[in-house]
Design a protein around this motif. Sequence first.
Motif, short mmCIF file in Angstrom:
data_model
loop_
_atom_site.label_atom_id
_atom_site.label_comp_id
_atom_site.label_asym_id
_atom_site.label_seq_id
_atom_site.Cartn_x
_atom_site.Cartn_y
_atom_site.Cartn_z
N LEU A 409 -56.39 10.58 17.48
CA LEU A 409 -55.58 9.64 16.70
C LEU A 409 -54.15 10.16 16.53
O LEU A 409 -53.19 9.38 16.57
CB LEU A 409 -56.23 9.41 15.34
CG LEU A 409 -57.53 8.60 15.37
CD1 LEU A 409 -58.25 8.68 14.02
CD2 LEU A 409 -57.26 7.14 15.72
N SER A 410 -54.01 11.47 16.34
CA SER A 410 -52.66 12.04 16.26
C SER A 410 -51.91 11.84 17.56
O SER A 410 -50.74 11.43 17.56
CB SER A 410 -52.75 13.54 15.93
OG SER A 410 -53.27 13.77 14.64
N ASP A 411 -52.58 12.12 18.68
CA ASP A 411 -51.94 11.97 19.99
C ASP A 411 -51.55 10.52 20.25
O ASP A 411 -50.56 10.25 20.96
CB ASP A 411 -52.87 12.46 21.10
CG ASP A 411 -53.10 13.97 21.06
OD1 ASP A 411 -52.30 14.67 20.40
OD2 ASP A 411 -54.07 14.44 21.67
N ALA A 412 -52.32 9.59 19.68
CA ALA A 412 -52.02 8.16 19.87
C ALA A 412 -50.89 7.68 18.98
O ALA A 412 -50.44 6.53 19.11
CB ALA A 412 -53.28 7.33 19.62
N GLY A 413 -50.42 8.52 18.04
CA GLY A 413 -49.28 8.16 17.21
C GLY A 413 -49.62 7.54 15.88
O GLY A 413 -48.75 6.93 15.23
N LEU A 414 -50.85 7.72 15.40
CA LEU A 414 -51.22 7.08 14.13
C LEU A 414 -50.53 7.73 12.95
O LEU A 414 -50.18 7.03 11.99
CB LEU A 414 -52.74 7.13 13.94
CG LEU A 414 -53.25 6.47 12.66
CD1 LEU A 414 -54.45 5.59 12.92
CD2 LEU A 414 -53.61 7.52 11.61
N GLN A 415 -50.30 9.04 12.99
CA GLN A 415 -49.74 9.72 11.82
C GLN A 415 -48.35 9.18 11.51
O GLN A 415 -47.50 9.05 12.37
CB GLN A 415 -49.66 11.23 12.08
CG GLN A 415 -49.44 12.05 10.82
CD GLN A 415 -47.99 12.42 10.61
OE1 GLN A 415 -47.34 12.94 11.53
NE2 GLN A 415 -47.46 12.16 9.43
N GLY A 416 -48.18 8.81 10.24
CA GLY A 416 -46.93 8.22 9.80
C GLY A 416 -46.94 6.71 9.73
O GLY A 416 -46.04 6.11 9.12
N SER A 417 -47.93 6.06 10.36
CA SER A 417 -48.04 4.61 10.24
C SER A 417 -48.49 4.23 8.83
O SER A 417 -49.06 5.05 8.11
CB SER A 417 -49.01 4.05 11.29
OG SER A 417 -50.33 4.54 11.06
N GLU A 418 -48.22 3.00 8.44
CA GLU A 418 -48.49 2.56 7.08
C GLU A 418 -49.51 1.43 7.07
O GLU A 418 -49.57 0.61 7.99
CB GLU A 418 -47.21 2.11 6.39
CG GLU A 418 -46.19 3.23 6.26
CD GLU A 418 -44.94 2.81 5.50
OE1 GLU A 418 -44.96 1.74 4.86
OE2 GLU A 418 -43.95 3.56 5.55
N ILE A 656 -46.11 0.32 17.25
CA ILE A 656 -47.53 0.44 17.54
C ILE A 656 -48.35 -0.03 16.35
O ILE A 656 -47.93 0.09 15.20
CB ILE A 656 -47.89 1.90 17.93
CG1 ILE A 656 -49.28 1.99 18.53
CG2 ILE A 656 -47.74 2.83 16.73
CD1 ILE A 656 -49.57 3.31 19.22
N ARG A 657 -49.49 -0.61 16.66
CA ARG A 657 -50.40 -1.14 15.64
C ARG A 657 -51.79 -0.55 15.88
O ARG A 657 -52.24 -0.46 17.03
CB ARG A 657 -50.44 -2.66 15.72
CG ARG A 657 -51.60 -3.33 15.00
CD ARG A 657 -51.58 -4.82 15.21
NE ARG A 657 -52.83 -5.43 14.71
CZ ARG A 657 -52.88 -6.52 13.97
NH1 ARG A 657 -51.77 -7.14 13.64
NH2 ARG A 657 -54.05 -7.00 13.57
N PRO A 679 -58.98 1.22 22.97
CA PRO A 679 -59.80 1.99 22.01
C PRO A 679 -59.35 3.45 21.98
O PRO A 679 -59.15 4.08 23.01
CB PRO A 679 -61.21 1.85 22.59
CG PRO A 679 -61.19 0.59 23.40
CD PRO A 679 -59.80 0.54 23.99
N VAL A 680 -59.13 3.95 20.75
CA VAL A 680 -58.77 5.35 20.56
C VAL A 680 -59.98 6.13 20.06
O VAL A 680 -60.25 7.24 20.53
CB VAL A 680 -57.61 5.49 19.55
CG1 VAL A 680 -57.22 6.95 19.37
CG2 VAL A 680 -56.42 4.66 19.99
N VAL A 681 -60.72 5.55 19.11
CA VAL A 681 -61.96 6.13 18.61
C VAL A 681 -63.02 5.04 18.63
O VAL A 681 -62.80 3.95 18.09
CB VAL A 681 -61.79 6.68 17.17
CG1 VAL A 681 -63.15 7.00 16.56
CG2 VAL A 681 -60.90 7.91 17.17
N ALA A 682 -64.12 5.33 19.25
CA ALA A 682 -65.27 4.42 19.23
C ALA A 682 -66.48 5.27 18.84
O ALA A 682 -67.19 5.80 19.70
CB ALA A 682 -65.48 3.76 20.59
#
Length: 717
Positions: A409-418, A656-657, A679-682
Amino acid sequence: MTTSRATASAADRGRRPFRWPALLTPDGRGIAYGGDYNPDQWPEGVWDDDIRLMHKAGVNTVALGIFSWARIQPAEDTWDFDWLDRVIGKLGAAGIAVDLASATASAPMWLYEKHPEVLPRDKYGHVVHPGSRQSWRPTSPVFRGYALELCRRLARRYGDNPTVTAWHMGNEYGWNNRYDYSDDALAAFRAWCEARYGTVDALNEAWGTAFWSQHVNSFDEVLLPCHMGGDAMVNPAQQLDFERFGNDMLLDFYKAERDAIAAICPGKPFTTNFMVSTDQCCMDYAKWAGEVDFVSNDHYFHEGESHLDELVCSDALVSALALGKPWYLMEHSTSAVQWKPVNARKRHGELVRDALAHVAMGADAINFFQWRQSASGAEAFHSAMVPHAGEDSKIFREVCELGAMLRALSDAGLQGSELERADTAILFSAESEWATRSKTLPSMKLNHWHDVRDWYRGLLDARERADVVPLAYDWSGYRTVVLPSVLVLSDEDTRRIAAFVRGGGRVVVGYATGLVDERFRTGLGGYPGADGGLLRDILGVRSEECNILGSSVVGEPDTIALSNAAVTRLWQNDVTSIATDTQVLATYAGRAAAEWELDGVPAVTRHPYGDGEAYYVGCDLDRTDITRLAPQLGFGVSSHDGDPRIIHTVRRGDGIRFDCYLNRANEPVPCTYDPSSSPVVAYRCESNGSGAATIGRNGVLIVSTVLSSSCGQSRRG
């Protein structure tokens, strides 16, 4: 871009700027993963193995030193930082960041022995003895002197240490010293009352001291609401102020610790761990949230069928406290705790599912209590990331599995999203939660926070995910607000509701809302009496009495049916008049209603007000009946549509969403998603990668979508 679900009110504009702690990654970014680390419980020979296992699990941060005061200062004139230097050095060399605690949660025994005057007293006058946590008075100048000296020494030692990236003040403030009845507390309470009211006449008016001859002639006559014998009832206005005072005294202590460190090293962010769950929310965190640089929370699961729903409901409030910014899960458990009457373990998949659910609700840090399970002490049977069984264990394998998912999830850019906000806000008030505990109300079975939870779950079942927002914050941007037993409603807040509805909003008002004002005074002229009857005007109803049911009353009906097949079990308002334009949606009906002279009396109503509408639910309803009632209250399939067995949340970042899907059911549930997503996590999930999936029990699916510039803006901006 604005995706936050609530904004601070005018009173909260002094909030500290949002600052997030960096990791020791090349760019400082990534989802933080780890837990409380207590190396002082173990021989140093274990430390290198700890770091090996942390690397294996993907741990990149730990909270350090929370209960280490006695190790740091073993005697009044003796300080030992060498061991802490060594462990911080090992962690930094391994790329693991440290959230360093002020270590003041538990004082050393020598301090209590030398200064027994720092010990709190309970409402009976008994000394609260040391040996547990927080056995100290937040108002004690003696204790404060020792605590702040410790803070300053830590700041001088580690303020420039690059491994220490955040400061963790105290720990779960209020856990054991929320209520102190000592002489120090009495002096502080008198000063607090004088600062709040200015004159003793204003205090007498606010407390209604004409009742029971409680008039005071000066602030020196103000007393604490100690035990008064037998079934004596405390003045509810005095008790509510004592609740506010206890909150403020601990907040003041936190700020003193924070400021002592900030005076020496202001460059690193500060936090303290809140305790928000629907059975534990003792402080007014709407006030605390403005005094931290990032919001942190400790959450422990509820056993049984409410497990996931309760977690998400609690997180909804935490995310609102964070104003939609990412927040920090400071503690949760890998499996069972040791402090409940029955300590249920987690089933397979729940460790990972719970952690990912917190991420889906806005958390950018996933931490457990604790890293290595203690071999002795009060929490020896509290689960941990490394259990008593060691590395070769189901729990540690799941810990490693979770670490890999968080890295993805970090590699996909989730950190910092709201977290994208919902259309509906359920309003929570700490003061109303405190007030519902009063023994002077029509029923002692009220529980505001549980009512919030029931409405949250009932709306989930109706495919309407809501936010949970502090009453004190700005909720005017929502389409609908719900006030479930918001007992304490000031004139100012009542006028905010009026303006919201007049402007086109929809409000749902529960049966015990607006019963008293902030001084615990009832309005006159009928119920609800808030702001001289303004709330009655908004709702278009007036009731004269509360009808209270209870199974302990032999020979009387203990439930009453409604005409829409709902059932009420606790409280019914006897509505004796309605406005000409009020629409009755349900009445009390049947034999029990007739027995209580309520047959045909309005129970649920709708009233137009300005450009909006106000719904009144004049009785308690359980989760199932809230779900059935939801369409009559104007709730339909929201933007978070789909199967009600799936919780769907959205997090948005720059371009990104992330769509997160959580299975609420005990069986596999089919799910569709945007086929252009990846899919990032399944987890416990079968996906065809093209928009269709089956999510198993305790399963989670998180997919990402790259947005075009025109789609990147929030729909609620």
